[in-house]
Write a protein that holds these residues in place. Structure first.
Motif, mmCIF file in Angstrom:
data_model
loop_
_atom_site.group_PDB
_atom_site.id
_atom_site.type_symbol
_atom_site.label_atom_id
_atom_site.label_comp_id
_atom_site.label_asym_id
_atom_site.label_seq_id
_atom_site.Cartn_x
_atom_site.Cartn_y
_atom_site.Cartn_z
ATOM 1 N N LEU A 27 0.863 -1.175 0.000
ATOM 2 C CA LEU A 27 0.000 0.000 0.000
ATOM 3 C C LEU A 27 0.896 1.221 0.000
ATOM 4 C CD1 LEU A 27 -2.623 1.637 0.249
ATOM 5 C CD2 LEU A 27 -2.500 1.305 2.731
ATOM 6 N N LEU A 286 -11.050 -2.754 -4.646
ATOM 7 C CA LEU A 286 -10.228 -3.278 -3.557
ATOM 8 C C LEU A 286 -10.639 -4.689 -3.144
ATOM 9 C CD1 LEU A 286 -9.929 -0.064 -1.352
ATOM 10 C CD2 LEU A 286 -8.154 -1.084 -2.802
ATOM 11 N N VAL A 295 -3.747 -2.045 -8.183
ATOM 12 C CA VAL A 295 -4.885 -1.123 -8.139
ATOM 13 C C VAL A 295 -4.376 0.284 -7.858
ATOM 14 C CG1 VAL A 295 -7.025 -0.516 -6.945
ATOM 15 C CG2 VAL A 295 -6.471 -2.920 -7.348
ATOM 16 N N ALA A 316 -8.160 -0.408 2.429
ATOM 17 C CA ALA A 316 -6.936 -0.372 1.628
ATOM 18 C C ALA A 316 -5.842 -1.197 2.284
ATOM 19 C CB ALA A 316 -6.473 1.072 1.429
ATOM 20 N N ALA A 319 -6.671 -4.893 1.827
ATOM 21 C CA ALA A 319 -6.364 -5.341 0.465
ATOM 22 C C ALA A 319 -4.869 -5.597 0.310
ATOM 23 C CB ALA A 319 -6.842 -4.307 -0.550
ATOM 24 N N ALA A 320 -4.053 -4.711 0.872
ATOM 25 C CA ALA A 320 -2.600 -4.894 0.812
ATOM 26 C C ALA A 320 -2.197 -6.176 1.537
ATOM 27 C CB ALA A 320 -1.895 -3.684 1.418
ATOM 28 N N VAL A 324 -2.700 -7.634 -2.646
ATOM 29 C CA VAL A 324 -3.009 -6.713 -3.740
ATOM 30 C C VAL A 324 -2.125 -5.480 -3.576
ATOM 31 C CG1 VAL A 324 -4.797 -5.310 -4.834
ATOM 32 C CG2 VAL A 324 -5.397 -7.511 -3.778
ATOM 33 N N GLN A 325 -1.447 -5.072 -4.644
ATOM 34 C CA GLN A 325 -0.638 -3.857 -4.549
ATOM 35 C C GLN A 325 -1.514 -2.659 -4.866
ATOM 36 O OE1 GLN A 325 3.169 -3.789 -6.593
ATOM 37 N NE2 GLN A 325 3.890 -2.309 -5.077
ATOM 38 N N VAL A 326 -1.540 -1.694 -3.938
ATOM 39 C CA VAL A 326 -2.466 -0.570 -4.010
ATOM 40 C C VAL A 326 -1.687 0.740 -3.946
ATOM 41 C CG1 VAL A 326 -4.469 0.541 -2.956
ATOM 42 C CG2 VAL A 326 -4.233 -1.948 -2.841
ATOM 43 N N MET A 328 -2.612 4.792 -3.650
ATOM 44 C CA MET A 328 -3.711 5.721 -3.387
ATOM 45 C C MET A 328 -3.185 7.150 -3.339
ATOM 46 S SD MET A 328 -6.679 4.135 -2.757
ATOM 47 C CE MET A 328 -7.519 2.784 -1.933
#
Length: 401
Positions: A27, A286, A295, A316, A319-320, A324-326, A328
């Motif tokens: 994240l 997400l 994302v 967020a 999700a990380a 999942v690579q986020v 923002m």
């Protein structure tokens, strides 16, 4: 952490950056003043994906496309660049490095591959410094055929990629089905395909123990957990989707309930304001992403009340933690609080999060990167970094002149 995830982005002579390394976590939170470079970081990522996924980067950098439209080469070349070249460097969490260098052609104002090729692997032990200068020419001998295949499943080529711009769809009577031009499983850059995505993939189940599962009493499907988080960001809200196949459209209706009470009648999206409509694609991006997906979301807090913004920060982080690579971009101290509180409560390790604060000194951006500790505290608090609330409170508590 997925090995194909990015650990750093390096920029040289791109827009407001002379030379800048941006470390990326699972994240990454980009914050700071308007016009200071946050969007430029996102645009660099989008530009690389747009150019290489379209298969055109062997000829020139695609400045205009379905993800981003940046104008001409002159528009993206750093104002004070001492040479007409710019470069991008990517570092992956498994240690791989790759670089992209381009020369600015004043004829047609295009960006052409530097040294006859635009993509090369960075040799072990070398850094990204001065990629568009002599070191790029030095490393150009390391180019190998089909080298792009080596970064398959990264954010550049991955099918699991979502980008939601700050300019998302507000309340609409209906939204379209995915058309033939849209990527598979795409929400659209404005969230225009969110209902189509939920109708098509909403019944897919999240893995047992997925940190994004908010309510085990609901179905552990994407749609079920989107509904659960929707009630966190917009308390009491329930989503209903109607399919209108005859006109290739879908409609959303929302009802509201209180604890131990019956729900209201369903309302059209156009009758409940912007907050729910703006949040729905963010929640779906997400929650619908899989491990290894990438994302990017601008202003996830838009039109949400403070509690909803805090919950979005929590999601967020979850999700990380799910792989999942986020990335923002945010102006919300409540969103940041949600990130910090989630780390403090053990929803994810602090090492998964990177925070960057952007300011500007003339034509050049400056970046400060506070480190997030496991207790939710930050290693430093730069002037201007989400401190306006404290400054205003101090002014209100001061004697009136």
């Amino acid at each position: 952490m997925p090995s194909a995830s990015l650990s750093a982005l390096e920029l040289e002579n791109f827009k407001c950056f002379r030379e800048q390394r941006i470390e990326l976590g699972m994240l990454t939170v980009l914050s700071g003043l308007n016009g200071a470079g946050k969007s430029s970081v996102i645009q660099a990522l989008l530009l690389l994906r747009q150019s290489f996924s379209e298969g055109q980067a062997q000829e020139l950098l695609q400045l205009s496309g379905n993800l981003v439209d940046l104008g001409t080469g002159k528009d993206v070349l750093f104002d004070l660049a001492d040479q007409d070249k710019l470069a991008f460097g990517l570092e992956f969490m498994d240690g791989r490095r790759t670089a992209y260098a381009f020369s600015y052609s004043r004829k047609g104002e295009r960006l052409l591959p530097a040294n006859g090729a635009n993509h090369f692997e960075v040799s072990e032990g070398k850094t990204f410094e001065h990629l568009s200068g002599d070191s790029a020419a030095e490393m150009s001998g390391d180019i190998q055929e089909n080298v792009t295949d080596r970064i398959r499943n990264s954010f550049i080529d991955a099918q699991g990629f979502q980008y939601l711009s700050a300019e998302r769809y507000g309340p609409r009577k209906s939204l379209p089905w995915l058309d033939s031009q849209a990527s598979v499983k795409s929400l659209g850059t404005q969230g225009e395909y969110v209902l189509a995505f939920l109708a098509e993939y909403g019944n897919k189940r999240l893995d047992e123990g997925d940190p994004r599962i908010k309510d085990y009493d609901k179905t552990q499907t994407i749609e079920g957990q989107v509904s659960a988080w929707l009630q966190e960001t917009s308390p009491g809200a329930h989503l209903e989707i109607s399919e209108m196949r005859e006109i290739d459209a879908l409609a959303a209706r929302y009802s509201f309930s209180r604890f131990n009470d019956v729900s209201s009648v369903p309302f059209r999206a156009t009758n409940i304001g912007f907050g729910v409509s703006y949040a729905l694609p963010v929640l779906t991006a997400l929650i619908g992403a899989r491990t290894g997906d990438f994302v990017i979301i601008e202003n996830p807090e838009a039109h949400l009340h403070p509690r909803g913004q805090t919950k979005m920060g929590e999601l967020a982080v979850c999700a990380a933690a799910a792989g999942v690579q986020v990335v923002m971009e945010t102006h919300s101290d409540h969103f940041l609080d949600g990130v910090r509180l989630s780390v403090r409560r053990g929803k994810a390790a602090s090492e998964l999060v990177r925070i960057h604060y952007f300011t500007r000194d003339g034509a050049e951006s400056q970046v400060v990167s506070p480190k997030l500790h496991s207790d939710g505290s930050l290693s430093e608090w730069p002037a201007g970094f989400f401190d306006e609330r404290d400054e205003n409170l101090l002014s209100l508590l001061s004697p009136v002149d």
